[in-house]
Scaffold this motif. Structure first.
Motif, PDB file in Angstrom:
ATOM      1  N   SER A 252       0.839  -1.215   0.029  1.00 25.56           N
ATOM      2  CA  SER A 252      -0.181  -0.213  -0.055  1.00 25.56           C
ATOM      3  C   SER A 252       0.740   1.230   0.084  1.00 25.56           C
ATOM      4  CB  SER A 252      -1.014  -0.145   1.293  1.00 25.56           C
ATOM      5  OG  SER A 252      -0.135   0.212   2.301  1.00 25.56           O
ATOM      6  N   VAL A 253       2.124   1.178   0.110  1.00 25.22           N
ATOM      7  CA  VAL A 253       3.100   2.340   0.191  1.00 25.22           C
ATOM      8  C   VAL A 253       3.222   2.992  -1.123  1.00 25.22           C
ATOM      9  CG1 VAL A 253       5.489   2.977   0.405  1.00 25.22           C
ATOM     10  CG2 VAL A 253       4.494   1.298   1.917  1.00 25.22           C
ATOM     11  N   ARG A 254       2.703   4.356  -1.292  1.00 26.41           N
ATOM     12  CA  ARG A 254       2.930   5.056  -2.355  1.00 26.41           C
ATOM     13  C   ARG A 254       3.770   6.079  -2.540  1.00 26.41           C
ATOM     14  NH1 ARG A 254      -2.805   7.621  -3.437  1.00 26.41           N
ATOM     15  NH2 ARG A 254      -1.601   8.264  -5.472  1.00 26.41           N
ATOM     16  N   TYR A 255       4.494   6.284  -1.488  1.00 24.17           N
ATOM     17  CA  TYR A 255       5.490   7.515  -1.282  1.00 24.17           C
ATOM     18  C   TYR A 255       6.479   6.887  -0.273  1.00 24.17           C
ATOM     19  CZ  TYR A 255       1.806  10.095  -3.733  1.00 24.17           C
ATOM     20  OH  TYR A 255       0.726  10.612  -4.594  1.00 24.17           O
ATOM     21  N   ARG A 256       7.707   7.231  -0.517  1.00 26.82           N
ATOM     22  CA  ARG A 256       8.808   6.786   0.247  1.00 26.82           C
ATOM     23  C   ARG A 256      10.122   7.940   0.112  1.00 26.82           C
ATOM     24  NH1 ARG A 256       9.308   1.658  -0.988  1.00 26.82           N
ATOM     25  NH2 ARG A 256       8.290   1.018   0.649  1.00 26.82           N
ATOM     26  N   ASN A 257      10.607   7.771   1.359  1.00 25.48           N
ATOM     27  CA  ASN A 257      11.859   8.890   1.266  1.00 25.48           C
ATOM     28  C   ASN A 257      13.006   8.132   1.386  1.00 25.48           C
ATOM     29  OD1 ASN A 257      12.027   8.484   4.025  1.00 25.48           O
ATOM     30  ND2 ASN A 257      11.686  10.637   4.695  1.00 25.48           N
ATOM     31  N   ALA A 258      14.269   8.736   1.398  1.00 29.37           N
ATOM     32  CA  ALA A 258      15.560   8.015   1.571  1.00 29.37           C
ATOM     33  C   ALA A 258      15.462   7.352   2.850  1.00 29.37           C
ATOM     34  CB  ALA A 258      16.599   9.035   0.964  1.00 29.37           C
TER      35      ALA A 258
ATOM     36  N   ALA B  29       9.273  18.436   2.969  1.00 27.37           N
ATOM     37  CA  ALA B  29       9.794  18.272   1.706  1.00 27.37           C
ATOM     38  C   ALA B  29       9.154  19.051   0.370  1.00 27.37           C
ATOM     39  CB  ALA B  29       9.991  17.058   1.006  1.00 27.37           C
ATOM     40  N   ILE B  30       7.908  19.045   0.447  1.00 24.40           N
ATOM     41  CA  ILE B  30       7.031  19.928  -0.651  1.00 24.40           C
ATOM     42  C   ILE B  30       7.391  21.374  -0.334  1.00 24.40           C
ATOM     43  CG2 ILE B  30       4.721  20.464  -1.480  1.00 24.40           C
ATOM     44  CD1 ILE B  30       4.229  17.138  -1.114  1.00 24.40           C
ATOM     45  N   SER B  31       7.151  22.074   0.949  1.00 22.31           N
ATOM     46  CA  SER B  31       7.477  23.087   1.271  1.00 22.31           C
ATOM     47  C   SER B  31       8.697  23.633   0.760  1.00 22.31           C
ATOM     48  CB  SER B  31       7.272  23.602   2.648  1.00 22.31           C
ATOM     49  OG  SER B  31       5.939  22.928   3.119  1.00 22.31           O
ATOM     50  N   ALA B  32       9.768  22.776   0.857  1.00 25.24           N
ATOM     51  CA  ALA B  32      11.137  23.066   0.431  1.00 25.24           C
ATOM     52  C   ALA B  32      11.475  23.114  -0.989  1.00 25.24           C
ATOM     53  CB  ALA B  32      12.262  22.147   1.199  1.00 25.24           C
ATOM     54  N   GLY B  33      10.319  22.948  -1.686  1.00 34.78           N
ATOM     55  CA  GLY B  33      10.522  22.843  -3.250  1.00 34.78           C
ATOM     56  C   GLY B  33      10.684  21.489  -4.026  1.00 34.78           C
ATOM     57  N   GLN B  34      10.460  20.486  -3.144  1.00 34.28           N
ATOM     58  CA  GLN B  34      10.516  18.928  -3.864  1.00 34.28           C
ATOM     59  C   GLN B  34       9.172  18.857  -4.155  1.00 34.28           C
ATOM     60  OE1 GLN B  34      12.366  16.909  -5.678  1.00 34.28           O
ATOM     61  NE2 GLN B  34      13.671  16.749  -4.019  1.00 34.28           N
ATOM     62  N   SER B  35       8.961  17.742  -5.455  1.00 33.20           N
ATOM     63  CA  SER B  35       7.715  17.636  -5.979  1.00 33.20           C
ATOM     64  C   SER B  35       7.346  16.042  -5.292  1.00 33.20           C
ATOM     65  CB  SER B  35       7.965  17.487  -7.307  1.00 33.20           C
ATOM     66  OG  SER B  35       8.596  16.180  -7.864  1.00 33.20           O
ATOM     67  N   LEU B  36       5.966  16.106  -5.255  1.00 34.74           N
ATOM     68  CA  LEU B  36       5.432  15.047  -4.721  1.00 34.74           C
ATOM     69  C   LEU B  36       5.882  13.649  -5.649  1.00 34.74           C
ATOM     70  CD1 LEU B  36       3.499  13.646  -2.504  1.00 34.74           C
ATOM     71  CD2 LEU B  36       1.659  14.051  -4.320  1.00 34.74           C
ATOM     72  N   GLU B  37       5.921  13.806  -6.715  1.00 34.19           N
ATOM     73  CA  GLU B  37       6.264  12.709  -7.715  1.00 34.19           C
ATOM     74  C   GLU B  37       7.733  12.230  -7.346  1.00 34.19           C
ATOM     75  OE1 GLU B  37       5.186  15.671  -9.064  1.00 34.19           O
ATOM     76  OE2 GLU B  37       3.240  14.957  -9.249  1.00 34.19           O
ATOM     77  N   HIS B  38       8.578  12.941  -6.967  1.00 39.61           N
ATOM     78  CA  HIS B  38      10.005  12.568  -6.401  1.00 39.61           C
ATOM     79  C   HIS B  38       9.851  11.356  -5.600  1.00 39.61           C
ATOM     80  CE1 HIS B  38      14.119  12.945  -5.612  1.00 39.61           C
ATOM     81  NE2 HIS B  38      13.802  12.880  -4.311  1.00 39.61           N
ATOM     82  N   PHE B  39       8.729  11.451  -4.637  1.00 42.02           N
ATOM     83  CA  PHE B  39       8.727  10.243  -3.631  1.00 42.02           C
ATOM     84  C   PHE B  39       7.946   9.092  -4.023  1.00 42.02           C
ATOM     85  CE2 PHE B  39       9.983  14.515  -1.682  1.00 42.02           C
ATOM     86  CZ  PHE B  39      10.876  14.073  -0.859  1.00 42.02           C
ATOM     87  N   ALA B  40       7.287   9.476  -5.269  1.00 47.85           N
ATOM     88  CA  ALA B  40       6.563   8.332  -5.711  1.00 47.85           C
ATOM     89  C   ALA B  40       7.147   6.953  -5.665  1.00 47.85           C
ATOM     90  CB  ALA B  40       5.597   8.771  -6.947  1.00 47.85           C
TER      91      ALA B  40
END
Length: 107
Positions: A40-46, A64-75
Motif C-alpha cells: 500500500s506504500v505510495r510514497y517513500r523517502n530516502a 519536503a514539498i514546502s522546500a520545493g521538492q515535488s510529490l512525484e519525486h517520492f512516488a
C-alpha cells in the motif's frame, strides 16, 4: 545453507520463540501485515519513511514539498515485470558462410 545448519537455526528460533511466548502464527501474521503495508506504500523517502496517500500528509513529506521538492519525486514506482526478451528470428538460408569453417567459430 546446508540442511544441518538450517535445522539448527530452526531449532534455535523455536527455543527463542518459546522463551518469549511467541507462536508461529504470530510470526506469520506479522509477515502478512508487513507485506500488505509494503503493497500500500505510495510514497517513500530516502530514510524509509512511507505514506500510503490516505489521511493527512506526514510531516516529512509536507516539509519536503514546502522546500520545493515535488510529490512525484517520492512516488514509489509500481513493480514492473520485465518484458520477455526474445531473440529475433534469423533467416540463415541466405548466409554466405553456411557450412564453412567461419560459421562454426565461436564469438
Amino acid at each position: 545453507m546446508d540442511e544441518r545448519k538450517r535445522e539448527s537455526m530452526i531449532a534455535y528460533l523455536r527455543r527463542r520463540m518459546a522463551k518469549v511466548g511467541m507462536k508461529a502464527a504470530d510470526v506469520a501474521a506479522a509477515l502478512a501485515e508487513e507485506r500488505m503495508r509494503q503493497k500500500s506504500v505510495r510514497y517513500r523517502n530516502a530514510f524509509g519513511d512511507t505514506w500510503d496517500g490516505k489521511g493527512s500528509m506526514p510531516q516529512w513529506l509536507t516539509q519536503a514539498i514546502s522546500a520545493g521538492q515535488s510529490l512525484e519525486h517520492f512516488a514509489v514506482a509500481a513493480a514492473v515485470k520485465p518484458a520477455e526478451k526474445r531473440r529475433a528470428a534469423v533467416d540463415w538460408s541466405q548466409d554466405p558462410f553456411a557450412g564453412s569453417r567461419l560459421a562454426t567459430v565461436a564469438h
